[in-house]
Design a protein around this motif. Structure first.
Motif, short mmCIF file in Angstrom:
data_model
loop_
_atom_site.label_atom_id
_atom_site.label_comp_id
_atom_site.label_asym_id
_atom_site.label_seq_id
_atom_site.Cartn_x
_atom_site.Cartn_y
_atom_site.Cartn_z
N SER A 84 55.88 33.79 34.18
CA SER A 84 56.70 33.44 35.32
C SER A 84 55.76 33.21 36.49
CB SER A 84 57.64 34.50 35.61
OG SER A 84 58.81 34.75 34.63
N GLN A 85 56.06 32.58 37.40
CA GLN A 85 54.92 32.12 38.67
C GLN A 85 55.36 33.18 39.61
OE1 GLN A 85 55.36 28.05 39.88
NE2 GLN A 85 54.41 27.27 38.14
N PHE A 86 54.45 33.40 40.21
CA PHE A 86 54.37 34.46 41.44
C PHE A 86 54.86 33.73 42.41
CE2 PHE A 86 50.68 37.01 39.51
CZ PHE A 86 51.50 37.40 38.45
N PRO A 87 55.56 34.41 43.48
CA PRO A 87 55.99 35.71 43.54
C PRO A 87 56.94 36.10 42.67
CG PRO A 87 56.84 34.61 45.34
CD PRO A 87 56.28 33.57 44.78
N LEU A 88 56.88 37.42 42.10
CA LEU A 88 58.19 37.78 41.49
C LEU A 88 58.58 39.07 41.95
CD1 LEU A 88 56.68 37.38 37.75
CD2 LEU A 88 58.31 36.21 38.55
N PHE A 89 57.84 39.75 42.75
CA PHE A 89 58.24 41.08 43.45
C PHE A 89 58.26 42.27 42.56
CE2 PHE A 89 60.24 37.45 45.93
CZ PHE A 89 59.86 37.64 46.98
N MET A 185 50.04 25.63 27.06
CA MET A 185 51.01 26.38 27.68
C MET A 185 50.77 26.61 28.77
SD MET A 185 49.78 30.02 25.93
CE MET A 185 49.23 28.94 24.59
N GLU A 186 51.72 26.97 29.83
CA GLU A 186 51.62 27.45 31.23
C GLU A 186 50.78 28.77 31.11
OE1 GLU A 186 55.06 27.74 33.31
OE2 GLU A 186 55.75 25.59 32.85
N TYR A 191 47.96 38.26 40.93
CA TYR A 191 48.71 39.74 41.35
C TYR A 191 49.96 39.50 42.04
CZ TYR A 191 46.31 39.69 45.89
OH TYR A 191 46.13 39.67 47.07
N ASP A 192 51.08 40.53 42.03
CA ASP A 192 52.19 40.40 42.75
C ASP A 192 52.55 41.99 43.12
OD1 ASP A 192 54.23 38.90 43.74
OD2 ASP A 192 55.52 38.93 42.01
N ASN A 193 53.38 41.77 43.95
CA ASN A 193 53.72 43.15 44.66
C ASN A 193 54.99 42.77 45.75
OD1 ASN A 193 53.22 45.08 47.27
ND2 ASN A 193 53.28 46.34 45.28
N PRO A 205 44.17 21.77 42.48
CA PRO A 205 45.11 20.60 42.81
C PRO A 205 46.28 20.58 42.23
CG PRO A 205 43.02 19.95 42.72
CD PRO A 205 42.84 21.26 42.50
N ASN A 206 47.45 20.22 42.75
CA ASN A 206 48.78 20.06 41.97
C ASN A 206 49.27 21.14 41.31
OD1 ASN A 206 48.38 17.19 42.51
ND2 ASN A 206 47.04 16.98 40.59
N ASN A 207 48.82 22.56 41.89
CA ASN A 207 48.99 23.90 41.30
C ASN A 207 49.10 24.17 40.00
OD1 ASN A 207 49.93 25.11 43.79
ND2 ASN A 207 51.98 25.16 43.34
N THR A 208 47.93 23.51 39.25
CA THR A 208 47.50 23.63 37.91
C THR A 208 46.12 24.33 37.75
OG1 THR A 208 48.73 21.62 37.19
CG2 THR A 208 47.35 22.31 35.98
N ILE A 209 46.39 25.37 37.47
CA ILE A 209 44.99 26.00 37.29
C ILE A 209 43.93 25.64 36.06
CG2 ILE A 209 43.99 28.14 36.61
CD1 ILE A 209 46.79 29.66 37.36
N ASP A 210 42.79 25.37 36.65
CA ASP A 210 41.67 24.75 35.73
C ASP A 210 41.00 25.92 34.68
OD1 ASP A 210 39.93 23.28 34.59
OD2 ASP A 210 38.63 23.31 36.43
N VAL A 211 42.14 26.18 34.09
CA VAL A 211 41.52 27.36 33.26
C VAL A 211 40.18 27.27 32.21
CG1 VAL A 211 44.00 28.15 32.87
CG2 VAL A 211 43.05 26.91 30.98
N VAL A 212 39.90 26.20 31.77
CA VAL A 212 38.84 25.79 30.97
C VAL A 212 37.60 26.14 31.58
CG1 VAL A 212 37.45 24.32 29.65
CG2 VAL A 212 39.98 24.27 29.64
#
Length: 518
Positions: A84-89, A185-186, A191-193, A205-212
């Motif tokens: 799930s995308q943050f924020p999740l509380f 996958m997504e 972190y969240d709180n 950019p585009n809220n897509t994390i460059d994981v590689v």
């Protein structure tokens, strides 16, 4: 042949291991880790903490290491294929929340420390990345995912680590990254709180994390490591390098900076310079720090849409990041000048390193910093950069330092220009299609120091307009080039190459040329 091949394979294996251990805290059997059971979408059992861990107003005595790449405090969270995308509380720390599976490949392990070298290293790291705190670690918790596969791609391997650090009052998190397999996958990272949240999605950019490429990214100028303060007394999430002393000169309250007031399209008041600053044949005794990312000398500049350099205008300007910025709701703009102390020693060392043909001793340094300032009207963005002016009253130099720059569709101008544009540099000339790659400024350079650009900004001797240097080039071409074509296709790219080294070549010209049949 067989010997050479064996040697190559061994060297590759050693190289991969060394990359992980360089930034990773100790882990695995050698560190005495506890290994979590092998299960898909599983979790460790409840792990009692040896010390309370403060986390944004709460304090926790237990933790769960969830197999899908995150930590929780209240209960394990068996989340499957899609994070799930943050924020999740929720109270959650996610170094790499993805659908992972350790049943066939890889290990998930954890350990905590209250004495020893690990605490000393954590203390040193925190005080380096967050110089405004005086911190001594009393507890460290390390959880590591070592070469764990994605589900259902059992042939993949992904390695990362999360480190929790506390002195029972302040708390910090490191997220360390080794090799990350390309996911299908997504992924959520951050972190969240209830009180605060941060996601690395906002840094790309585009809220897509460059994981590689996580192994080469950072917000503290340490490749592969992201660091966050996670207690209410501290700063919290930042994409940028505002707490990283690696390339930034001292700034903010700890440096005794003067803070410019909050206004859209504003400027500092006139700032008298302690000694004068030589700038391409002119000498200035005052300066303005304009909120939209530039410095001017004779009057403030409120213009929010930048002009392209060369402007051919009637003003001298230095523009580390001229764009429409707004510090009313977020971020700070501050400045300071120095005539004694460590800052001058560092500037002297830096200038002599980047410009080895000069013998230079800094007598004055001026530092202006835009720390996590938002674009207008995008108040949720954060952009961090700094400009440093250095002089010995005869020679002058300018450094432009970059932290994280938020993605933007706005036009930006970076460089410097002079009256009549007799001397000018624009970073547009260094990028394809004359479009500055602002998001990656933190990893660009013309002096081989990531995130820093350095320029010489004075004429070498008074009474002379130019340093004249003759260069003889021998060029082979299958075409019969005219003089104009030589200027455009050979001299201009050659001049751009020299500009990358901080050499002003505004007046490069062809003196003579000879054609020889090959």
């Amino acid at each position: 042949m067989m010997t050479a091949l064996s040697l190559t394979l061994i060297m590759m294996a050693m190289s991969g291991s060394a990359t992980a251990l360089g930034i990773f805290y100790p882990f695995g059997s050698a560190a005495g880790d506890t290994f979590s059971n092998r299960s898909h979408n599983g979790s460790s059992p409840l792990v009692p903490l040896l010390r309370l861990f403060p986390f944004f107003g709460g304090a926790f005595q237990q933790i769960y290491v969830n197999h899908n790449g995150y930590l929780t405090f209240d209960q394990s969270l068996f989340q499957g294929a899609s994070p799930s995308q943050f924020p999740l509380f929720l109270n959650i720390i996610a170094p790499f929340w993805a659908d992972l599976d350790n049943r066939e490949k890889g290990n998930i392990s954890y350990q905590q420390y209250t004495t020893g070298d690990v605490l000393q290293n954590a203390t040193q790291d925190i005080n380096s990345y967050f110089p405004n705190v005086n911190f001594t670690a009393t507890w460290v918790f390390v959880a590591t995912w070592d070469r764990v596969a994605y589900f259902p791609n059992s042939g993949t391997e992904t390695t990362f680590q999360v480190v929790l650090i506390s002195d029972s009052n302040l708390s910090f998190i490191f997220m360390n990254y080794g090799d990350i397999a390309p996911p299908s996958m997504e992924v959520e990272i951050g972190y969240d709180n209830w009180e605060a949240h941060g996601s690395l999605r906002t840094c790309y950019p585009n809220n897509t994390i460059d994981v590689v490429n996580l192994h080469s990214s950072s917000n503290i100028n340490v490749r592969g490591r992201w660091a966050f303060a996670t207690s209410l007394q501290s700063e919290g999430f930042s994409c940028g390098y505002s707490s990283a002393p690696g390339i930034f000169y001292p700034f903010g309250s700890a440096a005794g900076d003067t803070f410019s007031f909050r206004s859209d399209d504003g400027s500092s008041p006139l700032i008298p310079l302690l000694p004068s600053f030589p700038y391409f044949g002119r000498t200035y005794q005052q300066i303005y720090v304009n909120h939209n990312g530039d410095l001017t000398f004779n009057q403030p500049l409120f213009q929010y849409v930048p002009n392209e350099f060369p402007e051919n205008s009637t003003r001298d300007i230095i523009a580390p990041f001229w764009i429409d910025l707004d510090n009313r709701g977020k971020g700070s703009i501050s400045y300071q000048q120095y005539t004694t102390g460590d800052v001058l020693q560092n500037a002297t060392r830096d200038v002599n390193s980047y410009f080895p043909n000069v013998t230079f001793t800094a007598t004055w340094v001026f530092v202006a910093t835009w720390d996590r300032v938002a674009y207008f009207p995008n108040t949720g963005t954060e952009t961090t950069f700094q400009v440093v002016l250095i002089s010995d009253s005869n020679l002058s130099f300018v450094f432009m330092n970059y932290g994280a720059i938020a993605p933007t569709l706005q036009k930006a101008q970076i460089g410097y220009d002079t009256i009549g544009s007799s001397h000018h540099v624009s970073l547009r000339t260094f990028y394809p299609n004359n479009t500055i790659d602002v998001v990656n400024l933190h990893s660009s350079s013309n002096i081989n120091v990531q995130g820093r650009w350095a320029f010489a900004t004075s004429l070498r001797s008074e009474g002379a307009s130019y340093d004249v240097v003759g260069v003889k080039l021998k060029v082979s071409s299958a075409e019969n080039l005219s003089e104009d074509e030589i200027e455009e296709r050979i001299l201009k790219p050659f001049g751009d190459l020299l500009k990358k080294r901080g050499i002003d070549v505004s007046d490069i010209r062809l003196r003579r040329f000879y054609k020889t049949e090959l």
